[in-house]
Design a protein around this motif. Structure first.
Motif, short mmCIF file in Angstrom:
data_model
loop_
_atom_site.label_atom_id
_atom_site.label_comp_id
_atom_site.label_asym_id
_atom_site.label_seq_id
_atom_site.Cartn_x
_atom_site.Cartn_y
_atom_site.Cartn_z
N LEU A 1 20.26 -35.14 20.44
CA LEU A 1 18.97 -34.59 20.15
C LEU A 1 17.96 -34.51 21.00
CD1 LEU A 1 18.51 -33.80 17.02
CD2 LEU A 1 17.96 -36.52 16.83
N LEU B 1 20.97 -32.34 10.27
CA LEU B 1 20.73 -32.09 11.50
C LEU B 1 20.63 -29.61 11.30
CD1 LEU B 1 19.06 -32.26 14.51
CD2 LEU B 1 21.37 -32.25 14.75
N GLN B 2 21.80 -29.59 11.42
CA GLN B 2 22.77 -28.19 10.16
C GLN B 2 21.45 -27.52 9.94
OE1 GLN B 2 25.94 -29.11 8.62
NE2 GLN B 2 27.53 -28.92 11.41
N ASP C 1 16.98 -30.29 9.77
CA ASP C 1 15.53 -31.56 8.99
C ASP C 1 16.25 -32.44 9.98
OD1 ASP C 1 14.90 -33.24 8.64
OD2 ASP C 1 15.11 -33.44 6.77
N ALA C 2 15.37 -31.86 11.66
CA ALA C 2 15.86 -33.02 12.79
C ALA C 2 14.98 -34.33 12.80
CB ALA C 2 15.32 -32.28 14.23
N ALA D 1 23.45 -37.17 8.88
CA ALA D 1 22.73 -36.80 9.75
C ALA D 1 23.09 -35.63 10.95
CB ALA D 1 22.97 -37.89 11.20
N VAL D 2 24.46 -35.44 10.87
CA VAL D 2 24.75 -33.81 11.33
C VAL D 2 24.45 -32.91 10.18
CG1 VAL D 2 27.41 -32.85 12.06
CG2 VAL D 2 26.76 -34.86 12.82
N ASN E 1 25.50 -37.91 19.78
CA ASN E 1 25.12 -36.95 19.16
C ASN E 1 23.89 -37.27 18.84
OD1 ASN E 1 27.26 -35.66 17.53
ND2 ASN E 1 26.89 -36.75 15.66
N ALA F 1 17.27 -36.78 10.12
CA ALA F 1 18.42 -36.57 11.12
C ALA F 1 18.74 -37.46 11.38
CB ALA F 1 19.14 -35.48 11.26
N GLU F 2 17.62 -37.97 12.59
CA GLU F 2 17.34 -38.72 13.86
C GLU F 2 17.27 -40.05 13.30
OE1 GLU F 2 14.56 -40.47 16.78
OE2 GLU F 2 13.88 -38.24 16.69
#
Length: 399
Positions: free
Chosen positions: A196, A166-167, A170-171, A162-163, A192, A174-175
Motif C-alpha cells: 500500500l 482495496l480491491q 477503497d484504499a 482490508a484486501v 500488504n 482498507a488502511e
C-alpha cells in the motif's frame, strides 16, 4: 506440563499423574495425556487416549482425534468424530467439518457448519463464512462476515476485509484494517501495508512494513527487502534476505540470488544451482541465463532445452538465443522462425538477424521490412547497423 513436553522434568511427572487419572476413567486427564503424547510425536498412543476420552463424552478429545485421523488420510472417520464434537458444542470441530465440506465442493453443508461454529462462540466461523462467500463471488456477504470477525479481534479477517476494500477501490478504508491486523500480528497484513505504501511512493514506510513481515518469515516481503538493499548497493544484506525468500520457495528470489552470485567467478557453480531452481519453477529469465551458462561450457543440448522452455513461455530473449544456437548448428530456417517470434515481440537484434538473412538470399523488400523494425526497436547500436543496411538495400532496389 506447561514447562515442557519433551518427556523430561515436569512434563514427565505430569504425564505420570495424567496416566493414573486417565486409567481410572478421568476423561480430561485422558485428553491432556493425548495432547502431551501428540506434542512428542507419539500419535498412535495419543489417538488411543483421545478415543478413550471422546467415548466418555469429551468433545475436545473427539475434535483432536478427528484431526489425527484427517492427517492419517481417513477423512470419513475424522468427520464422524468432528460431527460428534460439534454437536456437543465444539466450535473448532464445526469449523473443521465446514472446511471438509468446502474442500469437497459442498458449499451449503460447509456454510451450515461454519454457522454452527459461530453459534458456539467461535469467531473463526465468521471468518470462514467470509472466505466461502468470497470464493462464490458474494462480495457483500463476505464483507459482512469479515467485519463481524474483525470487530471480534480476528486478525486474518481484518486483513481479508482490508484486501476486499482495496480491491473495491477503497484504499482509505482498507488502511486502518491492515494496520489493525498487522499490529495484532498478521504477517500478511504487514506485507500488504508495504504494498500500500509502496504504491504511494512512500518507500521508507513501505520498507519498514516489508522488513517487519520479512523478519516473521514472509517470503515475498523478504524478496522486497532484498530488492531494496540491492537498489541501495548493500549486496550482503540483499543476499541474506534473498536466501530467506528462496527457502520460502520464491522463484524470483532464486533468480536474483543467482544473478547476484553470477558476478563472482568463484561462485559460478552455486549461481547455476539457483538459476536451475528458478528455471525448473518456470522462471523465464532464469531459463535463459541457465541456457547461457551451460552453452558456455559446450552443452548445446541442455542450452537448447532451456532456451526453448523460455521461448515457448513467451521469452523473446529465449527465442533469440535459441535462434543463434540453431543457426550455429546449421538449422538456419528454424532459427529464422524463432527470430521472427522474438522480433514480433520487440527484440531488435532478432529483427536485424532476419534482415541480414533476407539480404543474403536477395529478398530486398523483406530485408528492408526487418531493417525498419530493427531501427524502431533498437538498442542504438542495432538501430545504427540496421539503418546502414537499409540504406544499402535501398540503393540496390533503386539501382
Amino acid at each position: 506440563a506447561a514447562g515442557g513436553r519433551d518427556g523430561s522434568g515436569p512434563a514427565r511427572e505430569a504425564e505420570q499423574w495424567y496416566r493414573q487419572a486417565a486409567a481410572r476413567g478421568h476423561r480430561r486427564a485422558a485428553l491432556h495425556l493425548g495432547t502431551l503424547l501428540e506434542a512428542r510425536g507419539e500419535s498412535q498412543e495419543a489417538a488411543r487416549w483421545y478415543l478413550t476420552s471422546a467415548k466418555d463424552g469429551e468433545p475436545r478429545a473427539a475434535c483432536a482425534l478427528g484431526f489425527l485421523l484427517r492427517d492419517a488420510g481417513d477423512t470419513d472417520s475424522a468427520a464422524v468424530w468432528w460431527r460428534r464434537a460439534a454437536q456437543e458444542g465444539d466450535g473448532n470441530a464445526a469449523n473443521a467439518l465446514g472446511a471438509l465440506h468446502a474442500d469437497r465442493g459442498e458449499s451449503q453443508e460447509a456454510e451450515r457448519w461454519y454457522r454452527t461454529a459461530l453459534d458456539h462462540g467461535d469467531v473463526n466461523g465468521a471468518y470462514n463464512l467470509g472466505l466461502l462467500c468470497a470464493e462464490q463471488g458474494r462480495t457483500a456477504q463476505a464483507e459482512q462476515w469479515y467485519r463481524r470477525a474483525a470487530y471480534a479481534g480476528h486478525k486474518e479477517a481484518a486483513n481479508a476485509l482490508a484486501v476486499l476494500l482495496l480491491q473495491g477501490g477503497d484504499a482509505a478504508g482498507a488502511e486502518p484494517w491492515f494496520s489493525k491486523a498487522a499490529e495484532a500480528g498478521s504477517v500478511d497484513a504487514a506485507f500488504n501495508l508495504g504494498i500500500l505504501y509502496a504504491g504511494r511512493d512512500e518507500d521508507r514506510t513501505a520498507f519498514q512494513w516489508y522488513e517487519r513481515a520479512a523478519s516473521a518469515g514472509h517470503t515475498d516481503a523478504a524478496l522486497q527487502v532484498a530488492m531494496a538493499h540491492l537498489r541501495d548497493g548493500d549486496e550482503e544484506a540483499a543476499e541474506r534476505h534473498l536466501r530467506v525468500a528462496v527457502r520460502g520457495g520464491s522463484a524470483e528470489a532464486a533468480f536474483r540470488l543467482g544473478a547476484l552470485l553470477d558476478r563472482d567467478e568463484e561462485a559460478r557453480e552455486e549461481c547455476e544451482e539457483w538459476y536451475g531452481r528458478a528455471a525448473r519453477q518456470g522462471h523465464r529469465r532464469a531459463q535463459v541465463r541457465l541456457g547461457m551458462l551451460v552453452a558456455e561450457r559446450g552443452d548445446v543440448v541442455e542450452a537448447a532445452h532451456w532456451y526453448r522452455e523460455a521461448a515457448e513461455a513467451g521469452s523473446r530473449n529465449g527465442a533469440f538465443n535459441l535462434g543463434l544456437l540453431l543457426a550455429r548448428e546449421g538449422s538456419e530456417p528454424e532459427a529464422a522462425l524463432w527470430w521472427a517470434r522474438a522480433a514480433e515481440s520487440g527484440h531488435g537484434r532478432a529483427a536485424l538477424r532476419l534482415a541480414l538473412l533476407a539480404a543474403r538470399r536477395g529478398d530486398l523488400t523483406e530485408g528492408r521490412h526487418w531493417c525498419d523494425r530493427a531501427v524502431a526497436l533498437g538498442p542504438p547500436e542495432v538501430a545504427e547497423r540496421a539503418a546502414r543496411l537499409r540504406d544499402a538495400l535501398q540503393q540496390e532496389l533503386t539501382a
